[in-house]
Scaffold this active site. Structure first.
Site, PDB file in Angstrom:
ATOM      1  N   ASP A  50      30.411 -46.682  -5.495  1.00  0.00           N
ATOM      2  CA  ASP A  50      29.098 -47.276  -5.776  1.00  0.00           C
ATOM      3  C   ASP A  50      28.993 -48.575  -4.976  1.00  0.00           C
ATOM      4  O   ASP A  50      29.969 -49.341  -4.922  1.00  0.00           O
ATOM      5  CB  ASP A  50      28.970 -47.560  -7.280  1.00  0.00           C
ATOM      6  CG  ASP A  50      27.526 -47.612  -7.743  1.00  0.00           C
ATOM      7  OD1 ASP A  50      27.136 -46.803  -8.593  1.00  0.00           O
ATOM      8  OD2 ASP A  50      26.776 -48.497  -7.230  1.00  0.00           O
ATOM      9  N   TYR A  69      10.049 -39.258  -2.646  1.00  0.00           N
ATOM     10  CA  TYR A  69      11.289 -39.114  -3.419  1.00  0.00           C
ATOM     11  C   TYR A  69      11.671 -37.636  -3.529  1.00  0.00           C
ATOM     12  O   TYR A  69      12.793 -37.230  -3.205  1.00  0.00           O
ATOM     13  CB  TYR A  69      11.120 -39.744  -4.809  1.00  0.00           C
ATOM     14  CG  TYR A  69      12.230 -39.359  -5.749  1.00  0.00           C
ATOM     15  CD1 TYR A  69      13.533 -39.772  -5.504  1.00  0.00           C
ATOM     16  CD2 TYR A  69      11.997 -38.552  -6.857  1.00  0.00           C
ATOM     17  CE1 TYR A  69      14.568 -39.385  -6.343  1.00  0.00           C
ATOM     18  CE2 TYR A  69      13.019 -38.166  -7.700  1.00  0.00           C
ATOM     19  CZ  TYR A  69      14.304 -38.588  -7.435  1.00  0.00           C
ATOM     20  OH  TYR A  69      15.321 -38.202  -8.256  1.00  0.00           O
ATOM     21  N   PHE A 114      14.907 -32.700 -14.959  1.00  0.00           N
ATOM     22  CA  PHE A 114      13.573 -33.141 -15.341  1.00  0.00           C
ATOM     23  C   PHE A 114      13.728 -34.620 -15.741  1.00  0.00           C
ATOM     24  O   PHE A 114      14.390 -35.355 -15.023  1.00  0.00           O
ATOM     25  CB  PHE A 114      12.989 -32.175 -16.371  1.00  0.00           C
ATOM     26  CG  PHE A 114      12.528 -30.906 -15.671  1.00  0.00           C
ATOM     27  CD1 PHE A 114      13.450 -30.108 -14.968  1.00  0.00           C
ATOM     28  CD2 PHE A 114      11.207 -30.552 -15.609  1.00  0.00           C
ATOM     29  CE1 PHE A 114      13.042 -28.988 -14.237  1.00  0.00           C
ATOM     30  CE2 PHE A 114      10.784 -29.424 -14.891  1.00  0.00           C
ATOM     31  CZ  PHE A 114      11.705 -28.650 -14.210  1.00  0.00           C
ATOM     32  N   LYS A 164      14.939 -35.354  -1.749  1.00  0.00           N
ATOM     33  CA  LYS A 164      15.911 -34.544  -2.493  1.00  0.00           C
ATOM     34  C   LYS A 164      15.889 -33.101  -2.001  1.00  0.00           C
ATOM     35  O   LYS A 164      16.925 -32.454  -1.890  1.00  0.00           O
ATOM     36  CB  LYS A 164      15.610 -34.618  -3.995  1.00  0.00           C
ATOM     37  CG  LYS A 164      15.909 -35.987  -4.608  1.00  0.00           C
ATOM     38  CD  LYS A 164      17.403 -36.168  -4.809  1.00  0.00           C
ATOM     39  CE  LYS A 164      17.735 -37.487  -5.493  1.00  0.00           C
ATOM     40  NZ  LYS A 164      19.133 -37.577  -5.908  1.00  0.00           N
ATOM     41  N   ILE A 168      -0.382 -47.042 -20.146  1.00  0.00           N
ATOM     42  CA  ILE A 168      -0.425 -45.574 -20.150  1.00  0.00           C
ATOM     43  C   ILE A 168      -1.110 -45.168 -18.846  1.00  0.00           C
ATOM     44  O   ILE A 168      -2.329 -45.352 -18.691  1.00  0.00           O
ATOM     45  CB  ILE A 168      -1.233 -45.030 -21.365  1.00  0.00           C
ATOM     46  CG1 ILE A 168      -0.734 -45.646 -22.682  1.00  0.00           C
ATOM     47  CG2 ILE A 168      -1.202 -43.498 -21.387  1.00  0.00           C
ATOM     48  CD1 ILE A 168       0.671 -45.253 -23.073  1.00  0.00           C
ATOM     49  N   TYR A 179      22.983 -45.132 -14.015  1.00  0.00           N
ATOM     50  CA  TYR A 179      22.637 -44.618 -15.360  1.00  0.00           C
ATOM     51  C   TYR A 179      23.255 -43.240 -15.638  1.00  0.00           C
ATOM     52  O   TYR A 179      24.120 -43.084 -16.503  1.00  0.00           O
ATOM     53  CB  TYR A 179      21.107 -44.591 -15.470  1.00  0.00           C
ATOM     54  CG  TYR A 179      20.543 -43.883 -16.667  1.00  0.00           C
ATOM     55  CD1 TYR A 179      21.065 -44.082 -17.943  1.00  0.00           C
ATOM     56  CD2 TYR A 179      19.455 -43.010 -16.530  1.00  0.00           C
ATOM     57  CE1 TYR A 179      20.518 -43.426 -19.051  1.00  0.00           C
ATOM     58  CE2 TYR A 179      18.903 -42.369 -17.612  1.00  0.00           C
ATOM     59  CZ  TYR A 179      19.446 -42.567 -18.870  1.00  0.00           C
ATOM     60  OH  TYR A 179      18.907 -41.922 -19.958  1.00  0.00           O
TER      61      TYR A 179
END
Ligand code: UFG
Length: 329
Positions: free
Chosen positions: A32, A141, A169, A145, A207, A12
């Protein structure tokens, strides 16, 4: 022409960046393994299919001696999945990442721009989040990083490696020209899920959590347009070209939107009713993440352009309406 290797360039954010700098006259090679990326997102750019954790593959890519810089996007990036499959995240984001750093060193490539994340800050003690905030990730995750950043800094201390870490973000939106978009399978990100609901592909959007300490009880995030991120990576390359030292920069629009506000914005943009349903909190989710991107603006000269959530959603909606089944399906 300057040759830039873009790992994860069929994904993406990586694909948006690869096409963006190709349009600025850079020679691009995408690396990739297509485990998550899409060959179609690489388009007409050169694509080397393989994994960054494979030293022989890296030697074949770097062997020509003409690579000037690496922009490293290839990684797993789902917070919830990292909670249930942490080993997979350490393997790909840390172990394969180390192979990439070693490969760069073998071939004398020392400029690196790394796709990092605000997830390494964990639950922030102060807002907006600056680069100096404490770094206590609350999910694997974010930990992977942070681990990569530390690894790269330790190597930089004893070699010529110069890494720049861009801590994004919430990346969102799509190429305003409509050529590229967001296509994950399975999809877990809020905005594509909302738009798939608008298209009738899903019945409703869950939600996750209604009792967070925010104005409406849902999580607040800082959504940053993928084209603004592409531009930030170019600015980071230019910074390294100018002799810039290793450093880290937050990348956000500097304002928060709650999950419910994002749904409302999508209703405005699409003109469609989008059903929601309450669901429990998702493990690993901090309540509020808002960036201070003042340092990136000051040092890199970066200015996010698409900061209005309606416009971000509009670009995503444009691509999704044209490509309701994504790239390959
Ligand atoms: N959410 C829902 N319902 C859904 C999906 C998401 O309520 O069906 C909520 C989440 O709880 C979260 C917000 O929408 O509060 C955004 O969720 P995303 O899954 O779209 O994004 P994340 O914030 O989990 O993660 C993204 C990137 C990470 C990055 C992180 C930093 O995927 O790589 O932003 O916040 F680390």
């Amino acid at each position: 022409m300057r040759k830039v290797v873009v790992t994860g360039g069929a994904g993406y954010i990586g694909s948006h960046f690869a096409h963006f700098i190709s349009g600025k006259g850079y020679e691009v090679v995408i690396l990739d393994d297509l485990s998550l990326g899409h060959a179609k997102a690489a388009g007409d750019l050169p694509l080397a299919i393989g994994n960054v954790g494979d030293p022989r593959f890296l030697d074949s890519v770097f062997g020509g001696g003409d690579v000037d810089a690496v922009v490293h996007f290839a990684a797993y990036s789902k917070v919830a999945e990292s909670m249930t499959e942490p080993a997979k995240y350490y393997q790909n984001n840390v172990c394969a990442g180390l192979e990439l750093l070693k490969g760069m060193e073998r071939h004398g490539v020392n400029k690196l721009v790394f796709s990092s994340t605000c997830a390494l800050y964990g639950e922030p003690e102060t807002l907006p989040i600056t680069e100096e905030n404490q770094k206590i990730p609350i999910n694997p995750y974010g930990a992977t990083k942070l681990c990569f950043e530390r690894m790269a800094m330790d190597l930089a201390a004893v070699s010529t490696l110069r890494p720049v870490f861009l801590r994004y973000f919430n990346a969102a939106g799509a190429d305003p020209e409509g050529r590229l978009g967001e296509d994950h399978d399975p999809e877990t990100h809020l905005i594509p899920l909302i738009l798939q609901t608008a298209l009738g592909q899903r019945e409703s959007v869950s939600i996750f959590g209604s009792d967070y300490p925010t104005d409406d009880g849902s999580c607040v995030r800082d959504y940053i347009h993928v084209t603004d991120l592409a531009d930030a990576h170019l600015k980071a390359l230019e910074y390294l070209d100018g002799g810039g030292a290793p450093d880290a920069f937050n990348m956000g629009a500097g304002k928060g939107s709650s999950v419910l506000q994002v749904v409302e914005a999508a209703r405005r943009v699409t003109g469609l009713s989008i059903s929601t349903q309450p669901a429990p909190r998702r493990p690993g989710d901090p309540s509020t993440l808002i960036s201070s991107s003042e340092k990136a603006m000051r040092v890199l000269g970066w200015r996010p352009e698409y900061t209005d959530i309606d416009i971000i959603i509009e670009t995503a909606w444009h691509w999704m309406k044209e490509n309701p089944d994504g790239y390959d399906r």
